[in-house]
Design a protein around this motif. Structure first.
Motif, PDB file in Angstrom:
ATOM      1  N   GLU A 152       0.839  -0.759   0.284  1.00 13.08           N
ATOM      2  CA  GLU A 152      -0.487   0.200  -0.038  1.00 13.08           C
ATOM      3  C   GLU A 152       0.905   1.605   0.234  1.00 13.08           C
ATOM      4  O   GLU A 152       0.520   2.482  -0.271  1.00 13.08           O
ATOM      5  CB  GLU A 152      -1.267  -0.011   1.375  1.00 13.08           C
ATOM      6  N   GLN A 153       2.003   0.711   0.087  1.00 10.96           N
ATOM      7  CA  GLN A 153       2.759   2.323   0.193  1.00 10.96           C
ATOM      8  C   GLN A 153       3.792   2.786  -1.125  1.00 10.96           C
ATOM      9  O   GLN A 153       4.316   3.062  -1.166  1.00 10.96           O
ATOM     10  CB  GLN A 153       3.880   2.134   1.618  1.00 10.96           C
ATOM     11  N   THR A 154       3.893   1.431  -1.934  1.00 13.32           N
ATOM     12  CA  THR A 154       4.459   1.731  -3.260  1.00 13.32           C
ATOM     13  C   THR A 154       3.440   2.024  -4.332  1.00 13.32           C
ATOM     14  O   THR A 154       2.693   1.042  -4.058  1.00 13.32           O
ATOM     15  CB  THR A 154       5.430   0.345  -3.318  1.00 13.32           C
ATOM     16  N   GLN A 155       4.191   2.297  -5.133  1.00 10.56           N
ATOM     17  CA  GLN A 155       2.858   2.907  -6.220  1.00 10.56           C
ATOM     18  C   GLN A 155       3.168   2.879  -7.447  1.00 10.56           C
ATOM     19  O   GLN A 155       4.492   2.798  -8.028  1.00 10.56           O
ATOM     20  CB  GLN A 155       3.026   4.607  -6.507  1.00 10.56           C
ATOM     21  N   VAL A 156       2.618   2.373  -8.419  1.00 12.82           N
ATOM     22  CA  VAL A 156       3.055   1.716  -9.735  1.00 12.82           C
ATOM     23  C   VAL A 156       2.553   2.874 -10.615  1.00 12.82           C
ATOM     24  O   VAL A 156       1.897   3.494 -10.646  1.00 12.82           O
ATOM     25  CB  VAL A 156       3.005  -0.132 -10.216  1.00 12.82           C
ATOM     26  N   ILE A 157       4.235   3.004 -11.716  1.00  8.30           N
ATOM     27  CA  ILE A 157       3.585   4.085 -12.405  1.00  8.30           C
ATOM     28  C   ILE A 157       3.811   3.327 -13.998  1.00  8.30           C
ATOM     29  O   ILE A 157       4.512   2.792 -14.305  1.00  8.30           O
ATOM     30  CB  ILE A 157       4.638   5.455 -11.811  1.00  8.30           C
ATOM     31  N   ALA A 169      -3.940  -3.857 -17.697  1.00  8.36           N
ATOM     32  CA  ALA A 169      -3.182  -4.668 -16.591  1.00  8.36           C
ATOM     33  C   ALA A 169      -2.751  -5.161 -15.724  1.00  8.36           C
ATOM     34  O   ALA A 169      -3.020  -6.075 -15.074  1.00  8.36           O
ATOM     35  CB  ALA A 169      -2.308  -5.115 -18.555  1.00  8.36           C
ATOM     36  N   LEU A 170      -1.987  -4.314 -15.558  1.00  9.56           N
ATOM     37  CA  LEU A 170      -1.391  -3.907 -14.221  1.00  9.56           C
ATOM     38  C   LEU A 170      -2.018  -3.835 -13.031  1.00  9.56           C
ATOM     39  O   LEU A 170      -1.773  -4.866 -12.169  1.00  9.56           O
ATOM     40  CB  LEU A 170       0.012  -2.797 -13.781  1.00  9.56           C
ATOM     41  N   ASN A 171      -3.713  -3.458 -13.173  1.00 10.07           N
ATOM     42  CA  ASN A 171      -4.423  -3.140 -11.977  1.00 10.07           C
ATOM     43  C   ASN A 171      -4.807  -4.461 -11.923  1.00 10.07           C
ATOM     44  O   ASN A 171      -4.762  -4.530 -10.233  1.00 10.07           O
ATOM     45  CB  ASN A 171      -5.278  -2.218 -12.085  1.00 10.07           C
ATOM     46  N   GLU A 200     -18.103   4.097 -13.132  1.00 10.28           N
ATOM     47  CA  GLU A 200     -17.055   4.037 -14.757  1.00 10.28           C
ATOM     48  C   GLU A 200     -16.508   4.814 -15.336  1.00 10.28           C
ATOM     49  O   GLU A 200     -15.210   4.352 -15.859  1.00 10.28           O
ATOM     50  CB  GLU A 200     -17.873   2.909 -15.948  1.00 10.28           C
ATOM     51  N   SER A 201     -16.297   5.653 -15.420  1.00 11.73           N
ATOM     52  CA  SER A 201     -15.816   6.357 -15.997  1.00 11.73           C
ATOM     53  C   SER A 201     -14.896   8.220 -14.652  1.00 11.73           C
ATOM     54  O   SER A 201     -14.166   7.928 -15.039  1.00 11.73           O
ATOM     55  CB  SER A 201     -16.755   8.240 -16.146  1.00 11.73           C
ATOM     56  N   ALA A 202     -15.131   7.791 -13.538  1.00  9.51           N
ATOM     57  CA  ALA A 202     -14.371   8.195 -12.587  1.00  9.51           C
ATOM     58  C   ALA A 202     -13.714   7.835 -11.846  1.00  9.51           C
ATOM     59  O   ALA A 202     -12.871   8.246 -10.449  1.00  9.51           O
ATOM     60  CB  ALA A 202     -15.987   8.897 -11.322  1.00  9.51           C
ATOM     61  N   VAL A 203     -13.903   6.194 -11.096  1.00 12.84           N
ATOM     62  CA  VAL A 203     -13.169   5.634 -10.522  1.00 12.84           C
ATOM     63  C   VAL A 203     -11.784   4.287 -11.373  1.00 12.84           C
ATOM     64  O   VAL A 203     -12.550   3.560 -11.939  1.00 12.84           O
ATOM     65  CB  VAL A 203     -14.365   4.975  -9.409  1.00 12.84           C
ATOM     66  N   ARG A 204     -10.999   4.391 -11.191  1.00 12.34           N
ATOM     67  CA  ARG A 204     -10.273   3.102 -11.642  1.00 12.34           C
ATOM     68  C   ARG A 204      -9.715   2.445 -10.820  1.00 12.34           C
ATOM     69  O   ARG A 204      -9.661   3.190  -9.125  1.00 12.34           O
ATOM     70  CB  ARG A 204      -9.090   3.565 -12.275  1.00 12.34           C
ATOM     71  N   HIS A 205      -9.380   1.101 -10.162  1.00  9.84           N
ATOM     72  CA  HIS A 205      -7.913   0.944  -9.306  1.00  9.84           C
ATOM     73  C   HIS A 205      -7.111   1.610  -9.148  1.00  9.84           C
ATOM     74  O   HIS A 205      -6.678   2.260 -10.346  1.00  9.84           O
ATOM     75  CB  HIS A 205      -8.041  -0.993  -9.768  1.00  9.84           C
ATOM     76  N   GLY A 206      -6.269   1.707  -8.503  1.00 12.12           N
ATOM     77  CA  GLY A 206      -5.108   2.435  -8.239  1.00 12.12           C
ATOM     78  C   GLY A 206      -3.814   2.078  -7.680  1.00 12.12           C
ATOM     79  O   GLY A 206      -3.079   2.660  -7.308  1.00 12.12           O
ATOM     80  N   TRP A 207      -4.340   0.903  -7.943  1.00  8.59           N
ATOM     81  CA  TRP A 207      -2.571   0.480  -7.740  1.00  8.59           C
ATOM     82  C   TRP A 207      -0.833   1.181  -8.286  1.00  8.59           C
ATOM     83  O   TRP A 207       0.182   0.915  -8.178  1.00  8.59           O
ATOM     84  CB  TRP A 207      -2.702  -1.338  -7.786  1.00  8.59           C
ATOM     85  N   ALA A 208      -1.763   0.744  -9.232  1.00  9.71           N
ATOM     86  CA  ALA A 208      -1.067   1.660 -10.937  1.00  9.71           C
ATOM     87  C   ALA A 208      -1.771   2.843 -11.575  1.00  9.71           C
ATOM     88  O   ALA A 208      -2.796   2.636 -11.421  1.00  9.71           O
ATOM     89  CB  ALA A 208      -0.556   0.277 -12.070  1.00  9.71           C
TER      90      ALA A 208
END
Length: 324
Positions: A151-156, A168-170, A232-240
């Protein structure tokens, strides 16, 4: 403001800050805007128009990062036009990550000593391997080596689409870190998310629940309800995230993914922004061959046409003298 920090969006809407006076102007004498390179033309104009007579505006930011997601490059144009006093006060971040990012800022991609593995390059052959190694880094390697949680690591990464884009990453990161059926429009309680309330503005948070009102989120302790028709338009998974979404935010560790098809999206500001998001550690999942070094050395900016700089420079032009 009484020392309180507020968001630009909250200030403009009146939801945060001191509010407005009887003339509709901000009830303040000094406004300091951080991360000013993220201001687009429309937002910057609204801020300036809302300042009272005699009010002072201070814009602060790193000129090396990506420009705003919206139109314009206000901060860069102001610097180039030299119509305002400028103070250069950036202190480079310490350690190997800071040394690497400082070199990128002047067009040099240097190998930096990293005895504590503060900077790690992970070569990959294709997008599938890039996704696999990214999940491995976030879930296993970085937590084990640095005590930094997932949770403290961000993928970019460069974009949303493609075999190693955010989608794909999320999907791969959710399967490993937060598996679930996705009952709420693809989301489950506890999922890490990126919420975009307006173009160019990204908030990170997690899913709490869902009901007839919509998707309930926790964004840094602030409850947010996104109506079902907007999820659908405003929320995405956020690991990446993309680098544009990540600009202005920092995490203890960052994993930057550069698949082979990333070349067209790379520039010096993109690399500078992405590589500087991790305070303690940076992993680069690298499959872009020479495109990374080429972008840092040869692509100092992304094309964007604006009229602001010549308009500002016109303010300093000497007035024409009348013919005698």
């Amino acid at each position: 403001l009484g020392g309180a920090a507020v968001t630009v969006a909250g200030l403009l809407s009146g939801a945060e800050g001191p509010g407005r006076d009887s003339d509709g102007l901000f009830a303040l004498d000094l406004l300091v805007v951080l991360d000013a390179p993220q201001l687009d033309v429309e937002t910057a104009a609204m801020l300036v128009e809302s300042l009272p007579d005699g009010g002072r505006l201070v814009l602060s930011g790193d000129p090396g990062v990506l420009w705003s997601a919206g139109a314009g490059r206000v901060f860069a144009d102001l610097l180039a036009a030299r119509v305002c006093p400028q103070i250069a006060s950036r202190t480079p971040d310490p350690g190997p990550v800071g040394e690497l990012v400082s070199g990128i800022g002047v067009g040099e991609l240097n190998q930096v000593p990293a005895p504590g593995k503060e900077v790690v390059i992970v070569p990959v052959r294709d997008a599938g391997e890039a996704v696999h190694r990214t999940v491995q880094l976030v879930a296993e390697s970085v937590p084990r080596a640095f005590g930094v949680t997932a949770e403290q690591t961000q993928v970019i990464t460069v974009g949303h689409g493609g075999a190693a884009g955010t989608r794909a990453l999320n999907a791969a990161l959710k399967q490993r870190l937060q598996p679930g059926p996705g009952r709420f429009g693809g989301f489950d309680p506890g999922d890490r998310i990126a919420y975009v309330p307006a173009p160019g503005r990204t908030l990170q948070g997690s899913v709490v629940s869902a009901d007839a009102d919509g998707l309930h989120l926790d964004c840094a302790g602030v409850p947010v309800v996104v109506p079902k028709e907007r999820v659908e338009s405003a929320v995405r998974h956020g690991w990446a995230l993309t680098a544009h979404q990540a600009a202005g935010m920092r995490w203890p560790a960052a994993v930057v993914v550069l698949p082979g098809d990333a070349a067209q999206g790379l520039s010096r500001p993109w690399v500078y922004t992405a590589f500087s998001r991790g305070d303690r550690h940076l992993s680069v999942v690298h499959g872009a061959d020479q495109a990374l070094a080429h972008a840092v050395a040869q692509i100092p900016s992304q094309d964007r046409t604006t009229r602001l700089r010549p308009l500002l420079e016109g303010l300093l032009a000497p007035a024409p003298t009348a013919a005698g």
